[in-house]
Design a protein around this motif. Structure first.
Motif, PDB file in Angstrom:
ATOM      1  N   MET A 123      44.589  56.308  34.823  1.00  0.00           N
ATOM      2  CA  MET A 123      46.038  56.033  35.444  1.00  0.00           C
ATOM      3  C   MET A 123      44.747  53.954  36.739  1.00  0.00           C
ATOM      4  O   MET A 123      45.402  53.062  36.841  1.00  0.00           O
ATOM      5  CB  MET A 123      46.845  56.270  36.790  1.00  0.00           C
ATOM      6  CG  MET A 123      47.525  57.187  35.517  1.00  0.00           C
ATOM      7  SD  MET A 123      47.921  58.893  37.099  1.00  0.00           S
ATOM      8  CE  MET A 123      49.674  57.677  37.731  1.00  0.00           C
ATOM      9  N   VAL A 124      43.246  54.996  36.740  1.00  0.00           N
ATOM     10  CA  VAL A 124      42.593  54.122  37.646  1.00  0.00           C
ATOM     11  C   VAL A 124      42.195  52.585  36.982  1.00  0.00           C
ATOM     12  O   VAL A 124      42.453  51.690  36.975  1.00  0.00           O
ATOM     13  CB  VAL A 124      41.545  54.943  38.234  1.00  0.00           C
ATOM     14  CG1 VAL A 124      40.579  54.042  38.633  1.00  0.00           C
ATOM     15  CG2 VAL A 124      41.718  55.551  39.447  1.00  0.00           C
ATOM     16  N   TYR A 125      41.960  53.674  35.766  1.00  0.00           N
ATOM     17  CA  TYR A 125      41.646  52.617  34.775  1.00  0.00           C
ATOM     18  C   TYR A 125      42.195  51.546  34.391  1.00  0.00           C
ATOM     19  O   TYR A 125      42.419  50.363  33.691  1.00  0.00           O
ATOM     20  CB  TYR A 125      40.820  53.018  33.415  1.00  0.00           C
ATOM     21  CG  TYR A 125      40.381  51.876  32.173  1.00  0.00           C
ATOM     22  CD1 TYR A 125      38.761  51.675  32.393  1.00  0.00           C
ATOM     23  CD2 TYR A 125      40.969  52.214  30.860  1.00  0.00           C
ATOM     24  CE1 TYR A 125      38.511  51.183  31.613  1.00  0.00           C
ATOM     25  CE2 TYR A 125      40.272  51.071  29.571  1.00  0.00           C
ATOM     26  CZ  TYR A 125      39.557  50.471  30.469  1.00  0.00           C
ATOM     27  OH  TYR A 125      38.646  49.612  29.329  1.00  0.00           O
ATOM     28  N   LEU A 126      43.824  51.448  34.191  1.00  0.00           N
ATOM     29  CA  LEU A 126      44.900  50.854  33.675  1.00  0.00           C
ATOM     30  C   LEU A 126      44.592  50.182  35.098  1.00  0.00           C
ATOM     31  O   LEU A 126      45.542  48.771  34.502  1.00  0.00           O
ATOM     32  CB  LEU A 126      45.716  52.044  33.464  1.00  0.00           C
ATOM     33  CG  LEU A 126      46.270  52.723  32.426  1.00  0.00           C
ATOM     34  CD1 LEU A 126      47.029  53.885  32.219  1.00  0.00           C
ATOM     35  CD2 LEU A 126      46.144  52.055  31.297  1.00  0.00           C
ATOM     36  N   ASP A 127      44.922  50.608  36.150  1.00  0.00           N
ATOM     37  CA  ASP A 127      45.354  49.346  37.527  1.00  0.00           C
ATOM     38  C   ASP A 127      44.269  47.969  37.406  1.00  0.00           C
ATOM     39  O   ASP A 127      44.648  46.972  37.813  1.00  0.00           O
ATOM     40  CB  ASP A 127      45.809  50.574  37.730  1.00  0.00           C
ATOM     41  CG  ASP A 127      46.445  50.946  38.175  1.00  0.00           C
ATOM     42  OD1 ASP A 127      47.384  50.672  37.485  1.00  0.00           O
ATOM     43  OD2 ASP A 127      47.145  51.808  39.221  1.00  0.00           O
ATOM     44  N   ALA A 128      42.964  48.876  37.058  1.00  0.00           N
ATOM     45  CA  ALA A 128      42.074  48.088  37.802  1.00  0.00           C
ATOM     46  C   ALA A 128      41.550  47.018  36.279  1.00  0.00           C
ATOM     47  O   ALA A 128      40.753  46.286  36.728  1.00  0.00           O
ATOM     48  CB  ALA A 128      40.796  49.292  37.691  1.00  0.00           C
ATOM     49  N   SER A 129      42.311  47.247  35.531  1.00  0.00           N
ATOM     50  CA  SER A 129      41.452  46.020  34.111  1.00  0.00           C
ATOM     51  C   SER A 129      42.882  45.307  33.779  1.00  0.00           C
ATOM     52  O   SER A 129      43.387  45.739  32.312  1.00  0.00           O
ATOM     53  CB  SER A 129      41.162  47.050  32.681  1.00  0.00           C
ATOM     54  OG  SER A 129      40.702  48.642  32.915  1.00  0.00           O
ATOM     55  N   PRO A 130      42.916  44.186  34.542  1.00  0.00           N
ATOM     56  CA  PRO A 130      44.327  43.873  33.755  1.00  0.00           C
ATOM     57  C   PRO A 130      43.778  42.854  32.205  1.00  0.00           C
ATOM     58  O   PRO A 130      44.482  41.986  32.155  1.00  0.00           O
ATOM     59  CB  PRO A 130      44.701  42.911  35.332  1.00  0.00           C
ATOM     60  CG  PRO A 130      43.119  42.675  36.115  1.00  0.00           C
ATOM     61  CD  PRO A 130      42.631  44.019  35.367  1.00  0.00           C
ATOM     62  N   THR A 131      42.836  42.399  32.167  1.00  0.00           N
ATOM     63  CA  THR A 131      42.551  41.329  31.427  1.00  0.00           C
ATOM     64  C   THR A 131      41.337  42.254  30.542  1.00  0.00           C
ATOM     65  O   THR A 131      40.621  43.235  31.386  1.00  0.00           O
ATOM     66  CB  THR A 131      41.549  40.054  32.369  1.00  0.00           C
ATOM     67  OG1 THR A 131      40.170  40.336  32.843  1.00  0.00           O
ATOM     68  CG2 THR A 131      42.703  39.464  32.618  1.00  0.00           C
ATOM     69  N   PRO A 132      40.650  41.834  29.200  1.00  0.00           N
ATOM     70  CA  PRO A 132      39.782  41.986  28.774  1.00  0.00           C
ATOM     71  C   PRO A 132      38.446  42.365  29.180  1.00  0.00           C
ATOM     72  O   PRO A 132      37.824  43.442  28.726  1.00  0.00           O
ATOM     73  CB  PRO A 132      39.685  41.321  27.540  1.00  0.00           C
ATOM     74  CG  PRO A 132      41.434  40.883  26.986  1.00  0.00           C
ATOM     75  CD  PRO A 132      41.447  41.048  28.882  1.00  0.00           C
ATOM     76  N   PHE A 133      38.225  41.817  30.170  1.00  0.00           N
ATOM     77  CA  PHE A 133      37.177  41.065  30.653  1.00  0.00           C
ATOM     78  C   PHE A 133      36.872  42.211  31.758  1.00  0.00           C
ATOM     79  O   PHE A 133      35.317  42.953  31.700  1.00  0.00           O
ATOM     80  CB  PHE A 133      37.156  39.666  31.918  1.00  0.00           C
ATOM     81  CG  PHE A 133      36.879  38.565  30.810  1.00  0.00           C
ATOM     82  CD1 PHE A 133      35.531  38.249  29.845  1.00  0.00           C
ATOM     83  CD2 PHE A 133      38.232  37.724  30.659  1.00  0.00           C
ATOM     84  CE1 PHE A 133      36.604  37.291  28.364  1.00  0.00           C
ATOM     85  CE2 PHE A 133      38.909  36.738  30.311  1.00  0.00           C
ATOM     86  CZ  PHE A 133      37.655  36.354  28.874  1.00  0.00           C
ATOM     87  N   HIS A 134      38.289  42.413  32.591  1.00  0.00           N
ATOM     88  CA  HIS A 134      37.792  43.389  33.080  1.00  0.00           C
ATOM     89  C   HIS A 134      37.939  44.938  32.579  1.00  0.00           C
ATOM     90  O   HIS A 134      36.201  46.173  32.917  1.00  0.00           O
ATOM     91  CB  HIS A 134      38.705  44.107  34.133  1.00  0.00           C
ATOM     92  CG  HIS A 134      38.707  42.489  35.259  1.00  0.00           C
ATOM     93  ND1 HIS A 134      39.431  41.657  34.330  1.00  0.00           N
ATOM     94  CD2 HIS A 134      39.080  42.728  36.341  1.00  0.00           C
ATOM     95  CE1 HIS A 134      39.220  40.419  36.067  1.00  0.00           C
ATOM     96  NE2 HIS A 134      39.327  41.110  36.843  1.00  0.00           N
ATOM     97  N   ALA A 135      38.610  44.965  31.479  1.00  0.00           N
ATOM     98  CA  ALA A 135      38.645  46.321  30.965  1.00  0.00           C
ATOM     99  C   ALA A 135      37.114  46.812  30.572  1.00  0.00           C
ATOM    100  O   ALA A 135      36.738  47.895  30.557  1.00  0.00           O
ATOM    101  CB  ALA A 135      38.837  46.505  29.592  1.00  0.00           C
ATOM    102  N   ALA A 136      36.700  45.793  29.673  1.00  0.00           N
ATOM    103  CA  ALA A 136      34.707  45.734  29.063  1.00  0.00           C
ATOM    104  C   ALA A 136      34.162  46.060  29.794  1.00  0.00           C
ATOM    105  O   ALA A 136      33.102  47.288  29.856  1.00  0.00           O
ATOM    106  CB  ALA A 136      34.462  44.957  28.382  1.00  0.00           C
TER     107      ALA A 136
END
Length: 447
Positions: free
Chosen positions: A30-43
């Motif tokens: 859940m933290v990862y989903l909320d903190a990763s709104p774009t591919p740049f954040h996700a990676a």
């Protein structure tokens, strides 16, 4: 004898389950989903977790690759490749790789986005993905992305800054039903150029998007050289359902798979098997994978070759015994549209991970890959469902066939069941996410 009707009206409500503990896999997701709104954040967030929890070292592509045992990762904008080189691994030790993608359907800001119309300040955007248009209507939307800023000290005189503004800034406003009387009968008819332009202020003078960006990254407007900015839903991930065993969130497709891949690599990095474990999180899957960091690029192959060391003969020997699991979310059977599921291959929420098969290779699974995945499911002690698209419906695709074609290795497609794929807010099952990570862990580190 107690009157059951009376008892029903006076019984105390069942208390809600306690929130998931902060250290749980569910809370991490859940933290990862909320903190990763774009591919740049996700990676970047995936890389940070590998560094913090797994002692991975970030390797620059411009630098010589390490040849000594260790845990390494390469970050290329919105993509990530990570691998483990253990004591005893030879230069031709084969790979076990989990692949996923970091991008999700959304709307991206145009290069000249400032729009004024009918006394409204608006922001020009275009669909990416594609998203389900109606799911984005009348939601509180923020902005997030990457901004390229002039910086004499940066590489090429430019530095990249990420930002994530979770405030309710914009709205794609629905037309009132009084002005569209047939809406409920025929559904919304939305033109993305004219109907999907978000509001973000009132006035006859355009609001400056570049001024806003400058405020977000602490730079003068004249120093902003480029940007990749998307709309983001501001509602955080949440548990849902009577038993709180469902997870509702933006970007489950396909950040849930990225998270499961990272969990699997961290869990299996220390295992000594006949394979070297690795993960790859590509970008741009939702628009065809044809970019410098998409699955159709040389990204994965070039990094594996450099990580292997040795010569081309060693690299090709390693690939000959390698295998990829293409991890992308799967369609659960929708109870209101059950007739759209293939009758003998219905997929249930909470039924476990999903093997995906398509004989015209929209999915890459074949008998050899299917066998390996079934062995991994047995090792992980998780059930394995099977998804096949109805023969009279078109089938979506994944990075699986593209990766198989790029590397020439056996590839199998797998996912976790979900509903509302490509919606602004999607739905999956909590037990399925736990089983998904366990399956991928067993795939990377087979007993």
């Amino acid at each position: 004898m107690t009157n059951p009707d009376s008892a029903a009206t006076t019984a105390a409500p069942t208390p809600a389950p306690a929130p998931a503990p902060a250290h749980s896999a569910l809370q991490r997701l859940m933290v990862y989903l909320d903190a990763s709104p774009t591919p740049f954040h996700a990676a970047a967030n995936a890389a940070a977790r590998l560094v913090d929890e797994g002692d991975f070292e970030i390797v620059g592509e411009h630098d010589p690759f390490p040849t000594s045992p260790g845990r390494y990762a390469v970050l290329r904008d919105g993509a990530l490749v990570a691998w483990v080189h253990r004591e005893g691994d030879s230069r031709h030790t084969p790979w076990r790789i989990v692949g996923a993608h970091t991008d999700s359907p959304t709307f991206q800001v145009k290069p000249r986005p400032d729009v004024v119309k009918a006394g409204w300040q608006m922001l020009g955007v275009e669909p990416y993905g594609p998203p389900i248009y109606t799911s984005w209507l009348d939601r509180d939307l923020g902005l997030a992305g990457r901004v390229l800023v002039r910086d004499p000290a940066g590489r090429g005189g430019v530095r990249a800054e990420l930002f994530d503004d979770t405030r309710a800034l914009l709205r794609l406003a629905q037309l009132a039903i009084h002005l569209d009387r047939g809406l409920n009968e025929r559904g919304a008819q939305l033109n993305p150029q004219t109907h999907l332009v978000p509001l973000w202020g009132v006035g006859d003078a355009a609001a400056s998007f570049t001024a806003y960006l400058g405020e977000q990254v602490g730079a003068a407007e004249g120093d902003l050289l480029g940007w990749d900015v998307s709309l983001r839903d501001t509602q955080p991930a949440a548990l849902l359902g009577r038993d709180r065993d469902l997870l509702a969130s933006a970007r489950l497709d396909n950040l849930a798979s990225c998270h499961a891949a990272v969990e699997a690599l961290l869990a299996g990095a220390g295992e000594h098997t006949a394979y070297r474990p690795a993960i790859v999180l590509f970008d741009h899957e939702e628009v065809g994978s044809r970019s410098e960091r998409g699955a159709a690029s040389p990204l994965l192959g070039s990094i594996l070759e450099r990580a292997a060391g040795g010569d081309r003969e060693d690299y090709w020997r390693a690939l000959a015994g390698s295998m990829v699991a293409s991890a992308d979310m799967a369609h659960a059977t929708h109870p209101n549209y059950a007739e759209l599921a293939e009758p003998a291959h219905q997929v249930r929420m909470h039924g476990g991970p999903v093997l995906k098969v398509h004989r015209e290779l929209r999915y890459a699974s074949d008998g050899r890959g299917i066998a390996a995945l079934r062995v991994a499911a047995e090792q992980a002690e998780v059930p394995l469902q099977v998804f096949v698209t109805r023969s009279d419906l078109p089938c979506g695709s994944t990075i699986g066939p593209i990766t198989a074609g790029q590397l020439g290795v056996t590839t199998v497609d797998v996912g976790a069941p979900m509903l509302s794929m490509h919606s602004a807010r999607e739905l999956t099952g909590v037990p399925d996410q736990q089983a998904y990570a366990a399956l991928l862990t067993a795939f990377l580190a087979p007993a």
